[in-house]
Design an enzyme around this catalytic site. Structure first.
Site, PDB file in Angstrom:
ATOM      1  N   TRP A 102       0.844  -1.210   0.000  1.00 41.57           N
ATOM      2  CA  TRP A 102       0.000   0.000   0.000  1.00 41.57           C
ATOM      3  C   TRP A 102       0.863   1.238   0.000  1.00 41.57           C
ATOM      4  O   TRP A 102       0.554   2.223  -0.689  1.00 41.57           O
ATOM      5  CB  TRP A 102      -1.006  -0.023   1.144  1.00 41.57           C
ATOM      6  CG  TRP A 102      -2.075  -1.042   0.894  1.00 41.57           C
ATOM      7  CD1 TRP A 102      -2.342  -2.161   1.611  1.00 41.57           C
ATOM      8  CD2 TRP A 102      -3.005  -1.052  -0.210  1.00 41.57           C
ATOM      9  NE1 TRP A 102      -3.374  -2.871   1.032  1.00 41.57           N
ATOM     10  CE2 TRP A 102      -3.788  -2.219  -0.077  1.00 41.57           C
ATOM     11  CE3 TRP A 102      -3.237  -0.213  -1.296  1.00 41.57           C
ATOM     12  CZ2 TRP A 102      -4.817  -2.547  -0.989  1.00 41.57           C
ATOM     13  CZ3 TRP A 102      -4.253  -0.540  -2.206  1.00 41.57           C
ATOM     14  CH2 TRP A 102      -5.024  -1.688  -2.044  1.00 41.57           C
ATOM     15  N   ASP A 175      -2.047   6.718   6.188  1.00 35.45           N
ATOM     16  CA  ASP A 175      -3.068   5.837   5.620  1.00 35.45           C
ATOM     17  C   ASP A 175      -3.425   4.838   6.711  1.00 35.45           C
ATOM     18  O   ASP A 175      -2.664   3.916   6.995  1.00 35.45           O
ATOM     19  CB  ASP A 175      -2.505   5.116   4.380  1.00 35.45           C
ATOM     20  CG  ASP A 175      -3.500   4.131   3.776  1.00 35.45           C
ATOM     21  OD1 ASP A 175      -4.582   3.920   4.366  1.00 35.45           O
ATOM     22  OD2 ASP A 175      -3.187   3.564   2.704  1.00 35.45           O
ATOM     23  N   LYS A 199     -12.535  -1.793   5.590  1.00 37.46           N
ATOM     24  CA  LYS A 199     -11.757  -2.690   6.431  1.00 37.46           C
ATOM     25  C   LYS A 199     -12.338  -2.693   7.843  1.00 37.46           C
ATOM     26  O   LYS A 199     -12.851  -3.706   8.290  1.00 37.46           O
ATOM     27  CB  LYS A 199     -10.288  -2.264   6.469  1.00 37.46           C
ATOM     28  CG  LYS A 199      -9.399  -2.779   5.338  1.00 37.46           C
ATOM     29  CD  LYS A 199      -9.782  -2.330   3.961  1.00 37.46           C
ATOM     30  CE  LYS A 199      -8.948  -2.915   2.852  1.00 37.46           C
ATOM     31  NZ  LYS A 199      -8.136  -1.949   2.137  1.00 37.46           N
TER      32      LYS A 199
END
Ligand SMILES: *Cc1c(COP(=O)(O)O)cnc(C)c1O
Length: 363
Positions: A102, A175, A199
């Site tokens: 990511w 993030d 999530k």
């Protein structure tokens, strides 16, 4: 339908109570005669839903009043672009910490707008650890510092929050897609926090942005209207139609978190659940977790079996035992158990019981 436990990394399991409430309110929200899906986003019913969500979030996460909360679309991936577009201002560089897939995606996107300085990276050990802050080689002229607080695929989590002097002029951007609201949080350390909802917060379609007010309002020339934080701030996330149903469900999830006792209690539960599984991984020579102990994620726990030829049998038998979506990310293989807030302890206990049985059968 028998009880199943869903270990998906995202979109992930939601609290059962939330889904039940959504079911009960599906056709008629609070006597309005409408489903939340059918409501005007500017009507009083939906306005009360989004205001409640913001208040609950502010209380749970202790968000200071000089921070704005935005409910946007485009996923966390949209933020990979929006952040450089809005935070670079007249600077040409940004610092990024690279801890896995990511981070890499965020870096790749930022490179379209500026020079990216990789201030620290764990690529040298296949992204199995999180570089400590004293290893970060920061640039004085960076516009911001970006890191991924939990790498959902690699299972690496920063179990500490970076600590910069209060008067530091370079904002820290995180993030937090896969660990937001899983632990207590000091928002004041950050310039900007973002998280895709699917999530640990709610359904896909919503991305949450928490931004220090003074950072917005300086988009690069040519920035699309929808990519300008200030546009969303001025319009209370209603410049265009927000993802109303995802906002509603996220609101229910936050009420559920409050009922659990808030982030301190939720964090204790998450520590407990993760420890159960890591204990098994560490005491077994059948299973293996590649991540450095101090940087292991509480949310996403990747592990491999001694013999990859057994992977398929493991997944099949797990599923037959009601333990689903344990397959690791396609890029790394093996298994991954995601233990977000909504995963009950009982689910982890059942997983461990199954894993012990499986390993003794195939030892
Ligand atoms: C899932 C994820 C993303 C991407 O989210 P999308 O909503 O699919 O854009 C970004 N960062 C992290 C850490 C993630 O887990």
């Amino acid at each position: 339908m028998s009880q199943i436990y869903n270990f998906s990394a995202g979109p992930a399991a939601l609290p059962k109570e939330v889904l039940q409430q959504a079911r009960d309110e599906m056709l008629d929200w609070h006597g309005s005669g409408m489903s939340v899906m059918e409501m005007s986003h500017r009507g009083k019913e939906f306005m009360s839903i989004i205001e409640d969500l913001e208040n609950d979030l502010r209380n749970l996460a202790g968000i200071p009043s000089n921070y704005k909360v935005l409910f946007l679309q485009g996923g966390a991936s949209s933020q990979f672009a929006m952040i450089p577009m809005n935070l670079l201002r007249d600077k040409k560089k940004a610092d990024y910490i690279n801890t896995g897939q990511w981070s890499e995606k965020a870096i790749k996107e930022a490179k379209k707008y500026c020079t990216v300085n990789i201030a620290a990276s764990s690529e040298d050990a296949k992204f199995t650890y999180a570089p400590t802050q004293d290893q970060w080689r920061l640039n004085d002229d960076a516009a911001y510092i970006h890191y991924t607080s939990n790498e959902t695929i690699g299972g690496v989590e920063f179990n500490w929050a970076p600590d910069f002097p209060m008067d530091s002029e370079v904002p820290l951007v995180a993030d937090m897609s896969s660990n937001i609201l899983s632990r207590s949080l000091d928002v004041s350390r950050y310039g900007l926090i973002y998280a895709g909802a699917q999530k640990n917060l709610g359904p896909a379609g919503l991305v949450l942005v928490i931004i220090r007010e003074d950072l917005a309002g300086f988009p690069l020339p040519g920035t699309p209207t929808l990519f300008d934080y200030m546009v969303h701030i001025k319009n209370d996330s209603m410049y265009n139609t927000p993802p109303t149903y995802a906002i509603y469900i996220t609101g229910l999830v936050l009420k559920w978190l409050k009922q659990q006792g808030g982030l301190t209690v939720v964090e204790q539960n998450n520590i407990h659940k993760a420890a159960l599984l890591y204990d098994l991984l560490d005491t077994s020579d059948f299973y293996h977790c590649p991540v450095a102990k101090q940087d292991r994620s509480r949310m996403n726990i990747p592990f491999t079996l001694k013999d990859p030829a057994l992977d398929e049998a493991f997944l099949k038998q797990a599923e037959a035992n009601g333990l689903v979506q344990l397959k690791g990310h396609r890029s790394v293989g093996g298994m991954r158990a995601s233990l977000y807030n909504a995963m009950p302890v009982e689910g982890v206990v059942q997983l461990i019981t199954f894993m012990k049985e499986f390993s003794s059968k195939h030892a």
